[in-house]
Enzyme design. Structure first.
Site, PDB file in Angstrom:
ATOM      1  N   GLY A 208      13.178 -16.224   7.603  1.00  0.00           N
ATOM      2  CA  GLY A 208      13.568 -16.926   6.383  1.00  0.00           C
ATOM      3  C   GLY A 208      13.696 -15.973   5.214  1.00  0.00           C
ATOM      4  O   GLY A 208      13.156 -14.865   5.229  1.00  0.00           O
TER       5      GLY A 208
ATOM      6  N   VAL B  57      14.408 -16.638  -2.727  1.00  0.00           N
ATOM      7  CA  VAL B  57      14.791 -15.855  -3.896  1.00  0.00           C
ATOM      8  C   VAL B  57      13.874 -14.650  -4.045  1.00  0.00           C
ATOM      9  O   VAL B  57      14.305 -13.539  -4.321  1.00  0.00           O
ATOM     10  CB  VAL B  57      14.712 -16.741  -5.159  1.00  0.00           C
ATOM     11  CG1 VAL B  57      14.741 -15.906  -6.417  1.00  0.00           C
ATOM     12  CG2 VAL B  57      15.836 -17.736  -5.155  1.00  0.00           C
ATOM     13  N   SER B  58      12.605 -14.896  -3.814  1.00  0.00           N
ATOM     14  CA  SER B  58      11.651 -13.843  -4.122  1.00  0.00           C
ATOM     15  C   SER B  58      11.025 -13.213  -2.894  1.00  0.00           C
ATOM     16  O   SER B  58      10.239 -12.288  -3.027  1.00  0.00           O
ATOM     17  CB  SER B  58      10.545 -14.439  -4.995  1.00  0.00           C
ATOM     18  OG  SER B  58      10.051 -15.613  -4.376  1.00  0.00           O
TER      19      SER B  58
ATOM     20  N   LYS C  89       4.903 -14.112   4.551  1.00  0.00           N
ATOM     21  CA  LYS C  89       5.889 -14.074   3.462  1.00  0.00           C
ATOM     22  C   LYS C  89       5.650 -12.786   2.688  1.00  0.00           C
ATOM     23  O   LYS C  89       4.544 -12.546   2.191  1.00  0.00           O
ATOM     24  CB  LYS C  89       5.649 -15.299   2.570  1.00  0.00           C
ATOM     25  CG  LYS C  89       6.579 -15.419   1.410  1.00  0.00           C
ATOM     26  CD  LYS C  89       6.471 -16.834   0.859  1.00  0.00           C
ATOM     27  CE  LYS C  89       7.172 -16.975  -0.463  1.00  0.00           C
ATOM     28  NZ  LYS C  89       7.285 -18.360  -0.893  1.00  0.00           N
TER      29      LYS C  89
ATOM     30  N   ASP D 191       9.301 -28.183  -6.628  1.00  0.00           N
ATOM     31  CA  ASP D 191      10.379 -27.587  -5.845  1.00  0.00           C
ATOM     32  C   ASP D 191      10.547 -28.331  -4.526  1.00  0.00           C
ATOM     33  O   ASP D 191      10.725 -27.722  -3.472  1.00  0.00           O
ATOM     34  CB  ASP D 191      10.074 -26.098  -5.608  1.00  0.00           C
ATOM     35  CG  ASP D 191      11.343 -25.289  -5.349  1.00  0.00           C
ATOM     36  OD1 ASP D 191      12.448 -25.829  -5.602  1.00  0.00           O
ATOM     37  OD2 ASP D 191      11.235 -24.152  -4.887  1.00  0.00           O
TER      38      ASP D 191
HETATM   39  N1  LIG Z   1       5.468 -20.660   7.454  1.00  0.00           N
HETATM   40  C1  LIG Z   1       6.757 -20.575   7.752  1.00  0.00           C
HETATM   41  N2  LIG Z   1       7.184 -20.705   9.009  1.00  0.00           N
HETATM   42  C2  LIG Z   1       8.491 -20.621   9.322  1.00  0.00           C
HETATM   43  N3  LIG Z   1       9.469 -20.412   8.399  1.00  0.00           N
HETATM   44  C3  LIG Z   1       9.111 -20.285   7.121  1.00  0.00           C
HETATM   45  C4  LIG Z   1       7.741 -20.346   6.739  1.00  0.00           C
HETATM   46  N4  LIG Z   1       7.692 -20.193   5.412  1.00  0.00           N
HETATM   47  C5  LIG Z   1       8.947 -20.042   4.987  1.00  0.00           C
HETATM   48  N5  LIG Z   1       9.826 -20.092   6.011  1.00  0.00           N
HETATM   49  C6  LIG Z   1      11.288 -19.966   5.933  1.00  0.00           C
HETATM   50  O1  LIG Z   1      11.589 -19.000   4.948  1.00  0.00           O
HETATM   51  C7  LIG Z   1      12.412 -19.577   3.912  1.00  0.00           C
HETATM   52  C8  LIG Z   1      12.079 -18.950   2.569  1.00  0.00           C
HETATM   53  O2  LIG Z   1      10.715 -19.118   2.282  1.00  0.00           O
HETATM   54  P1  LIG Z   1      10.195 -19.565   0.875  1.00  0.00           P
HETATM   55  O3  LIG Z   1      10.879 -20.833   0.500  1.00  0.00           O
HETATM   56  O4  LIG Z   1       8.731 -19.592   0.868  1.00  0.00           O
HETATM   57  O5  LIG Z   1      10.706 -18.370  -0.019  1.00  0.00           O
HETATM   58  P2  LIG Z   1      11.003 -18.419  -1.560  1.00  0.00           P
HETATM   59  O6  LIG Z   1      11.418 -17.077  -2.018  1.00  0.00           O
HETATM   60  O7  LIG Z   1       9.821 -19.020  -2.250  1.00  0.00           O
HETATM   61  O8  LIG Z   1      12.217 -19.404  -1.550  1.00  0.00           O
HETATM   62  P3  LIG Z   1      12.804 -20.355  -2.633  1.00  0.00           P
HETATM   63  O9  LIG Z   1      12.160 -19.993  -3.906  1.00  0.00           O
HETATM   64  O10 LIG Z   1      14.254 -20.076  -2.538  1.00  0.00           O
HETATM   65  O11 LIG Z   1      12.470 -21.750  -2.179  1.00  0.00           O
HETATM   66  C9  LIG Z   1      12.131 -21.069   3.994  1.00  0.00           C
HETATM   67  O12 LIG Z   1      13.219 -21.819   3.507  1.00  0.00           O
HETATM   68  C10 LIG Z   1      11.910 -21.287   5.485  1.00  0.00           C
HETATM   69  O13 LIG Z   1      13.136 -21.458   6.143  1.00  0.00           O
END
Ligand SMILES: Nc1ncnc2c1ncn2[C@@H]1O[C@H](COP(=O)(O)OP(=O)(O)OP(=O)(O)O)[C@@H](O)[C@H]1O
Length: 687
Positions: free
Chosen positions: A23, A26-27, A45, A139
């Site tokens: 996945g 943005v960040s 992450k 969100d």
């Molecule tokens: N625990 C997990 N298991 C499987 N896939 C995950 C998990 N956490 C996140 N993902 C995948 O990774 C993507 C991005 O993660 P996340 O939303 O936490 O990042 P972000 O930078 O905070 O994104 P945004 O701010 O765009 O929502 C998610 O949309 C999901 O598809």
């Protein structure tokens, strides 16, 4: 239920083995990984702290919230630690991935109702827990609903979640315009009276539509337009032809969530009792219906990424613009908008020339404007049932704008010039060497032309056809281009990049096609215009006596209170002035434009804060200025050193109150968890 202290996850990068990427946000980038000592698959992450230097607060909040929560429908972090310039957040691996990814891979038209009911019920349980513990998620969207291989559902991503016990002011100042515009509640956009957990209920309603259609309403539009549409149109819903397949109870649920007045939205507790959830099934049902036959998450993600990269190349060939656009970001699954003003301005330039046919949501919105009376911006009584809805919406909007023009001429003494500020919505100054726009010198004709142009920018409901556009009104608009171009945020896209083909259909993923070629890029520094306005007070300024510049608005010195100037005879009841000039205006016609002004002002303010911060950083020191909070720099400068000192003390006090409130909240959560543990221990002792 998982227990927070069941396992100890190591906080050292060498104890984890990173596998494939699953996945991207943005960040952050998310990987499948192995926790070696525990022999357990996890998701990690990885946040680049150097890239997130502006939002360390947000990250801290996310990690904090993630480690304190304890609910089966919320994705809880096992642990987190810094390694190099990265922050690693270790979490349970959700092998099904996000609902957005599942839809992109296998359900582009959205899920069936029982699947939606099952997913939404689980999300609602998570929201109920969060709200009961004083958190707003902020969100909620399909991209943050994760599904495990057994069909378990968890709401993820606390990157923007906020504590409801923060004071409204702190929430507003700290987190102005976080979240995603498509899912963002109107009150969050407006930023007039703050917002509360009901903002999540709105996002929940939008997510319901996203799960039903495969994409969120208005997702084809750039953020600026999404803001305007959300504020001006009737709320989106499920009463369109294509939604026949959905039950009445689903439609009712969506309608209940998508009410513009947050007070009228139900709580998550009440929603959970909605009869729609009788359609909900088991986890197992979910696993069988949406996960069966899907490739492993990493593989799906790779395929999607390749597709997106191809699409990006295609779009690049079309637009040659790296800043473009919300839709590309949406396609990439990246959607947390930071509302960068320059982005918005370049996108606003595209909106102006947007002649796209109305999509389902637009038509839907127009239709509902007849039915509902809670529309912000367009009064329902304007709309005659006989007239086709598209033209109704168009004429209503144009009326509104010409009314706005009337308003300006009527309110000669009104210090906030709606028309001027509206022009400013599309103004970003000009490049060095060009003759700057002189608002004093703008003729009546030019003003009208500008308004005509701006109204086109805002007539997303109009959906006027090609024929109409090539007619009289269109040609007059064309004449205007060279005149007002210098006030516009010209498109960054070269002329040759625009396809003459009108894009059609319901393809929400299409980009609005600018119709008129843009000869040059007028994206100039915002500061330029600010400086020019301050240095060259306009004629209105002199007519108003002593005038103080507050951001973009001018406030007479007679009353500098935030409530507004006392020498202004603006009558809120009529939406107009009590000046001798009679005013033919409904407040509802002006409201959208004023909201636009308000948003623009807020966004420009943000931009100025960013610039000041940047200057502070690059100069290393700013002497006296650094004593004063950045926010205060935008206010009237304090007259004495003592005043500055007091202001800085007030800021410090506010800061420490905020920290104390946060600390209190943390302790509360910890207490609750300890209590739970204690109860469990007691219960097992009894056994
Ligand atoms: N625990 C997990 N298991 C499987 N896939 C995950 C998990 N956490 C996140 N993902 C995948 O990774 C993507 C991005 O993660 P996340 O939303 O936490 O990042 P972000 O930078 O905070 O994104 P945004 O701010 O765009 O929502 C998610 O949309 C999901 O598809």
């Amino acid at each position: 239920m998982e227990h927070p202290f069941e396992k100890r996850f190591p906080v050292n990068a060498k104890d984890y083995k990173l596998y494939e990427e699953v996945g991207e946000g943005v960040s952050a980038t998310v990987y499948r990984a192995l926790c070696i000592p525990l022999n357990e698959i996890v998701a990690i992450k990885v946040l680049d702290l150097e890239k997130c230097n502006n939002d360390l607060d947000g990250i801290r909040r996310e990690v904090q919230t993630m480690s304190l929560i304890d609910h089966p429908n919320l994705l809880r972090a096992h642990c987190s630690f810094a390694t190099g310039h990265n922050l690693w957040v270790v979490m349970p691996y959700m092998a099904g991935g996000s609902c957005l990814h599942i839809m992109k891979s296998a359900f582009p038209e959205g899920f069936e109702e029982p699947v939606i009911a099952t997913l939404l019920r689980e999300v609602l349980k998570a929201l109920l827990y969060l709200h009961a513990h004083g958190h707003i998620h902020r969100d909620v969207k399909a991209g943050n609903i994760l599904v495990d291989s057994n069909g378990a559902v968890k709401l993820a991503d606390f990157g923007v979640s906020a504590c409801m016990f923060d004071t409204g002011d702190r929430q507003r100042s700290r987190n102005t315009f976080v979240g995603t515009p498509c899912w963002m509640a109107p009150e969050v956009m407006q930023q007039l009276h703050g917002y509360d957990f009901k903002a999540d209920i709105w996002s929940f309603g939008i997510t319901a539509l996203e799960l039903a259609h495969g994409h969120a309403p208005f997702s084809k539009y750039p953020p600026m337009k999404v803001l305007l549409m959300t504020l001006q149109n009737a709320p989106p819903g499920l009463d369109y032809e294509r939604d026949k397949r959905f039950s009445k109870s689903f439609k009712e649920l969506v309608a209940a969530c998508l009410v513009k007045d947050p007070k009228k939205r139900p709580t998550s507790e009440k929603l959970l009792k909605h009869h729609f959830f009788k359609h909900a099934r088991s986890y197992d049902y979910l696993a069988r219906n949406i996960l069966d036959g899907l490739a492993p998450l990493g593989e799906r993600f790779r395929v999607l990424k390749t597709k997106e990269a191809d699409l990006l190349v295609q779009n690049k060939a079309l637009y040659e613009d790296k800043e473009q656009l919300s839709q590309q970001e949406y396609i990439k699954g990246i959607s947390a908008w930071n509302f960068n003003l320059e982005d918005l301005k370049s996108q606003a330039a595209l909106i102006q020339d947007d002649d796209d046919a109305p999509n389902a949501e637009d038509q839907d919105g127009s239709r509902k404007q007849r039915d509902r009376h809670d529309v912000v911006g367009l009064s329902a009584e304007r709309i005659s049932p006989e007239t086709p809805s598209n033209s109704i919406a168009a004429s209503s909007q144009e009326d509104g704008l010409s009314d706005l023009h009337d308003l300006e001429s009527s309110l000669a003494s009104f210090p906030i010039k709606p028309l001027q500020a509206l022009k400013g919505c599309f103004d970003i100054g000009e490049a060095e060497g060009t003759n700057g726009p002189n608002w004093k010198g703008v003729t009546q004709l030019e003003s009208e032309q500008l308004i005509t142009k701006s109204s086109r920018a805002m007539d997303q409901d109009a959906g006027r056809n090609e024929g109409e556009n090539s007619g009289q009104s269109s040609s007059s608009t064309r004449q205007v281009v060279p005149e007002h171009k210098k006030f516009l945020s010209g498109s960054l896209i070269p002329d040759s990049a625009f396809s003459p083909n009108k894009f059609t259909g319901d393809g929400d993923r299409d980009f609005p096609q600018p119709k008129f070629p843009s000869e040059r890029n007028y994206s100039g520094p915002l500061l330029y215009r600010q400086r020019r306005e301050t240095n060259n007070p306009s004629s209105e300024d002199s007519s108003e006596g002593a005038v103080v510049q507050r951001g973009r608005f001018k406030v007479t010195s007679a009353d500098l209170s935030p409530k507004g100037p006392t020498n202004c005879t603006f009558n809120p009841a009529t939406g107009g002035s009590t000046s001798p000039t009679p005013l033919n205006l409904r407040a509802s016609a002006v409201l959208p434009s004023l909201q636009c002004i308000l948003q623009q002002n807020t966004m420009q303010r943000e931009e100025i804060i960013r610039l000041i911060k940047y200057l502070e950083q690059s100069s290393g020191k700013l002497g006296d200025l650094s004593e004063v909070g950045t926010n205060d720099l935008l206010q009237i400068p304090p007259s004495s050193a003592r005043e500055r000192e007091l202001q800085s003390q007030v800021l410090q006090l506010q800061q420490s109150i905020g920290n104390l409130v946060e600390e209190l909240q943390r302790q509360k959560m910890k207490n609750m968890q300890l209590e739970k543990q204690l109860n469990k221990a007691l219960a097992s002792n009894k056994k």
